[in-house]
Design an enzyme around this catalytic site. Structure first.
Site, short mmCIF file in Angstrom:
data_model
loop_
_atom_site.label_atom_id
_atom_site.label_comp_id
_atom_site.label_asym_id
_atom_site.label_seq_id
_atom_site.Cartn_x
_atom_site.Cartn_y
_atom_site.Cartn_z
N SER A 48 0.84 -1.19 0.00
CA SER A 48 0.00 0.00 0.00
C SER A 48 0.88 1.25 0.00
O SER A 48 1.68 1.43 -0.91
CB SER A 48 -0.97 -0.05 1.19
OG SER A 48 -1.99 0.91 1.05
N ASN A 106 -0.27 -4.25 -3.63
CA ASN A 106 -1.48 -3.42 -3.51
C ASN A 106 -1.14 -1.95 -3.68
O ASN A 106 -1.47 -1.11 -2.86
CB ASN A 106 -2.19 -3.68 -2.18
CG ASN A 106 -2.59 -5.13 -2.01
OD1 ASN A 106 -1.79 -5.94 -1.56
ND2 ASN A 106 -3.81 -5.46 -2.40
N HIS A 146 -7.42 -6.02 -0.07
CA HIS A 146 -6.26 -5.14 0.08
C HIS A 146 -5.15 -5.73 0.95
O HIS A 146 -3.99 -5.34 0.80
CB HIS A 146 -6.71 -3.80 0.67
CG HIS A 146 -5.66 -2.73 0.60
ND1 HIS A 146 -5.17 -2.23 -0.59
CD2 HIS A 146 -4.99 -2.06 1.59
CE1 HIS A 146 -4.26 -1.30 -0.35
NE2 HIS A 146 -4.13 -1.18 0.96
#
Length: 274
Positions: free
Chosen positions: A98, A122, A247
């Site tokens: 992320s 992600n 996610h």
């Protein structure tokens, strides 16, 4: 589920981390609101042949906030690069999730001599106008209202609805970390995350090291199409989309993620044990 907190080392610039294993170095960088233990399912595997460093992002876990109130992505990267130069003193493989993947990619682009490969999990690339507006509104809400619930909505986005079994355990861990996350560090990092939309195309094209992009097929904000497009721009890029995941694929799908990472690490050519 409760997970034992790993004992940290602390760098001169305030970065907290734990390390384990022996061999060429791998650095793991978590996403917004989490902490180094988010890699609990990868560390035992990767540390079999490598020294694994899992860091707390600045302003998270036991890491200090950056001194600049207006610090951006590059300042986060510079702090980590300074630590790598001082502590590790050799090229590393960067693995980020992320926002951690934003940091890892920016590090590879700006500190080429220190990076042997990047695994971006992600990661975002060219959000739609609607997605961009939504994430920036969430960041603004977080800054203006520190008492805002910062747990329920992220967990609903990150995990399958009504998670069961192992995934439920991982979701419970994330809830604990989000509740404990320092409010200012969380809000500042999320603002940076909301304002960044992935590396420039020419920056990705200039990467000449192995790069892999991995995401979940149910992660609409970091979609498989995003990973495919970024991989296509890299000279030595590849991508993978994990079925029936969202996610938090490093936490929820280690059986799929760990072999991909182990194979990728071998491709980076620094697997010899010290």
């Amino acid at each position: 589920m409760t997970l034992k907190t790993q004992q940290r080392y602390k760098s001169a610039n305030g970065l907290a981390y734990f390390k384990t294993g022996t061999g060429a170095p791998i650095v793991l960088i978590h996403g917004v609101g989490l902490r180094a233990e988010a890699w609990l399912n990868q560390v035992p595997v990767l540390s079999q042949q490598h020294t694994v460093y899992a860091i707390d992002m600045p302003g998270h876990g036991e890491s200090a906030l950056l001194a600049q109130d207006d610090a951006g992505l590059e300042e986060y990267v510079d702090a980590i690069a300074d630590w790598i130069k001082t502590e590790i003193e050799e090229p590393v493989i960067m693995v980020g999730h992320s926002m951690g993947s934003m940091i890892a990619l920016n590090f590879a682009i700006r500190y080429k001599a220190l990076c042997a490969g990047v695994a971006a999990l992600n990661s975002v690339y060219r959000r739609t106008p609607q997605a961009k507006q939504a994430v920036q509104q969430r960041a603004l809400d977080m800054l203006e209202n520190p008492a805002l619930d910062k747990v329920t909505t992220p967990v609903l986005r990150w995990f399958n609805q009504n998670p069961q079994g192992f995934e439920k355990q991982m979701a419970e861990l994330c809830k604990q970390w989000l509740l404990a996350a320092p409010a200012t560090g969380y809000a500042r990092a999320y603002q940076i995350f909301s304002q960044n939309d992935g590396p420039r195309d020419d920056e990705l094209a200039a990467l000449d090291i192995p790069v892999i992009f991995i995401t979940g097929d149910g992660d609409s904000n970091s979609s498989g199409q995003m990973s495919e497009r970024m991989a296509a721009l890299c000279a030595n890029g590849s991508y993978a989309v994990i079925a029936e995941s969202r996610h938090m694929v490093p936490m929820t799908h280690p059986e799929e993620i760990n072999p991909l990472l182990a194979e990728f690490v071998q491709q980076c050519g620094i697997q010899t044990r010290r």
